[in-house]
Design an enzyme around this catalytic site. Structure first.
Site, PDB file in Angstrom:
ATOM      1  N   ASP A 192      46.935  93.430  59.806  1.00 25.88           N
ATOM      2  CA  ASP A 192      48.363  93.217  59.547  1.00 25.88           C
ATOM      3  C   ASP A 192      48.716  93.983  58.280  1.00 25.88           C
ATOM      4  OD1 ASP A 192      50.986  91.858  59.895  1.00 25.88           O
ATOM      5  OD2 ASP A 192      50.441  90.924  57.991  1.00 25.88           O
ATOM      6  N   GLU A 276      49.391  96.705  64.382  1.00 26.97           N
ATOM      7  CA  GLU A 276      50.732  96.533  64.930  1.00 26.97           C
ATOM      8  C   GLU A 276      51.466  97.865  64.907  1.00 26.97           C
ATOM      9  OE1 GLU A 276      54.648  93.610  64.310  1.00 26.97           O
ATOM     10  OE2 GLU A 276      53.012  93.649  62.859  1.00 26.97           O
ATOM     11  N   CYS A 331      47.885  76.607  68.849  1.00 26.67           N
ATOM     12  CA  CYS A 331      48.464  76.033  70.066  1.00 26.67           C
ATOM     13  C   CYS A 331      49.345  77.012  70.829  1.00 26.67           C
ATOM     14  CB  CYS A 331      49.267  74.774  69.716  1.00 26.67           C
ATOM     15  SG  CYS A 331      50.739  75.109  68.697  1.00 26.67           S
ATOM     16  N   CYS A 349      51.807  71.206  65.634  1.00 25.28           N
ATOM     17  CA  CYS A 349      50.510  70.720  66.095  1.00 25.28           C
ATOM     18  C   CYS A 349      49.625  70.279  64.937  1.00 25.28           C
ATOM     19  CB  CYS A 349      49.802  71.775  66.920  1.00 25.28           C
ATOM     20  SG  CYS A 349      49.236  73.209  65.961  1.00 25.28           S
ATOM     21  N   ASP A 356      50.082  85.988  56.770  1.00 26.81           N
ATOM     22  CA  ASP A 356      49.474  87.292  57.013  1.00 26.81           C
ATOM     23  C   ASP A 356      48.159  87.176  57.779  1.00 26.81           C
ATOM     24  OD1 ASP A 356      51.579  88.487  55.636  1.00 26.81           O
ATOM     25  OD2 ASP A 356      50.569  88.279  53.711  1.00 26.81           O
TER      26      ASP A 356
END
Length: 383
Positions: A192, A276, A331, A349, A356
């Protein structure tokens, strides 16, 4: 795989004059050919062919008193200037017709003699060579001293001589590089990219952003203030321009060195690398433009891609619309909104995420899913 190997050149004063003459002649031929094609278009005449242009702006021009000095440089340099113009036109037409991917390409523009960066290219037809003493022998220029920082992996097909804005000379060789597969490893990594931390890895490591331009801002500000006080056209102004260019070159060199070392380490230690697909050009039009340019994400990702291909590693870009930061890695819940100032967040959750690190882990998971997807489709957010 074709790669470029770049080495520093140290021409003597006479060779610098010869190179300046070659730069000027190549620029004039490029501009004359561009003007001839624009005039033919304005007059409604057929598009001049490459042969007609070569005859008009090189062969016939050498016989005139205004362009007789074109014969003082290698003919290959002049022909390569025409080849550069043809490439620029092909890229423009392919962009207009939609055949070329990426950003739109503008039509060719005239080259300015005030441009601080100049370059000429010598192909094999120019009969350039590397001497037994390790010098670069260029036609009508002579034997130029080279600082060889490494060996060439194969015989180069061409060499481009470059003079940058800081007044430094470089020789850029195009070589055919065979693949060098590395031993397989089990590790894979998702990356990232950011501004506070240059890169956050899926294993939790955070690489601090070096911010080379920000650290050099004080020296740059003083040099640019001194430049603004110099009289235009004076020798002192030219010296001040060169000082500013040297400071910018130092920043660019440090950034490139950092990117090379980090990308080499990541490719060596991981079997697959996922990043990305950021819209860097769009981010560079925001208020974060200086920080985005300072980070140099596009250069770093490009290094990752070609080094992974050369080393037999897997590399993939995850779709920029994939909600890597807002997706709970535990989740799968996607948060509705998350401003940039939120660096940690809690999912219903019960999982608490570092923004990050969670994004890097989601990029890794999305990259793996995309790699195992037989259809090869991209990962996009659901409706």
């Amino acid at each position: 795989m074709q790669l470029r190997y770049q080495f520093r050149l140290y021409p003597n004063p006479g060779q610098q004059q010869s190179l300046a003459r070659a730069f000027g002649c190549a620029r004039v031929v490029f501009n004359d050919a561009l003007r001839a094609r624009e005039e033919a278009l304005a007059a409604g005449l057929p598009y001049p062919s490459d042969g007609d242009l070569s005859k008009q702006v090189i062969t016939e021009a050498k016989k005139t008193s205004e362009r007789a000095w074109l014969g003082e440089v290698s003919a290959v340099v002049l022909q390569q200037a025409l080849a550069d113009l043809n490439t620029a036109y092909r890229n423009f037409f392919a962009s207009v017709s939609g055949k070329r991917k990426g950003r739109k390409v503008s039509p060719p523009r005239f080259r300015s003699r005030k441009d601080q960066r100049q370059a000429v290219r010598f192909t094999r037809n120019a009969r350039w060579r590397i001497t037994a003493g390790g010098k670069l022998c260029l036609p009508k220029i002579g034997d130029v001293r080279v600082r060889w920082s490494r060996d060439l992996p194969s015989a180069p097909s061409s060499v481009t001589v470059i003079r940058d804005a800081a007044g430094r000379y470089f020789a850029s060789f195009v070589v055919e590089m065979p693949g060098e597969p590395l031993p397989e490893v089990a590790a894979e990594v998702g990356i990232d990219l950011g501004l506070t931390h240059f890169a956050v890895l899926s294993d939790g490591r955070k690489i601090t952003s070096p911010k080379f331009l920000r650290r050099a801002e004080r020296r740059l500000r003083k040099a640019q203030q001194a430049l603004s006080r110099k009289q235009k056209g004076s020798q002192n102004r030219r010296k001040a321009v060169a000082k500013v260019a040297r400071l910018h070159a130092r920043v660019a060199d440090a950034r490139r060195d950092h990117h090379h070392k980090l990308s080499t380490r990541l490719v060596r230690d991981n079997q697959a690398v996922y990043v990305e697909d950021l819209a860097v050009s769009a981010l560079a039009r925001t208020r974060l433009a200086k920080s985005v340019r300072d980070a140099g994400w596009s250069q770093f990702v490009g290094m990752l891609e070609y080094k992974a291909g050369r080393s037999g590693r897997a590399f993939a870009r995850v779709d920029r619309w994939f909600p890597s930061s807002k997706l709970c890695g535990a989740c799968g819940t996607v948060a509705e909104a998350m401003p940039l100032n939120v660096r940690e967040w809690a999912c219903p959750c019960g999982a608490v995420h570092d923004r990050d690190i969670n994004a890097a882990r989601n990029i890794l998971a999305a990259g793996r899913a995309d790699r195992l997807n037989a259809c090869g489709g991209t990962v996009r957010p659901s409706a």
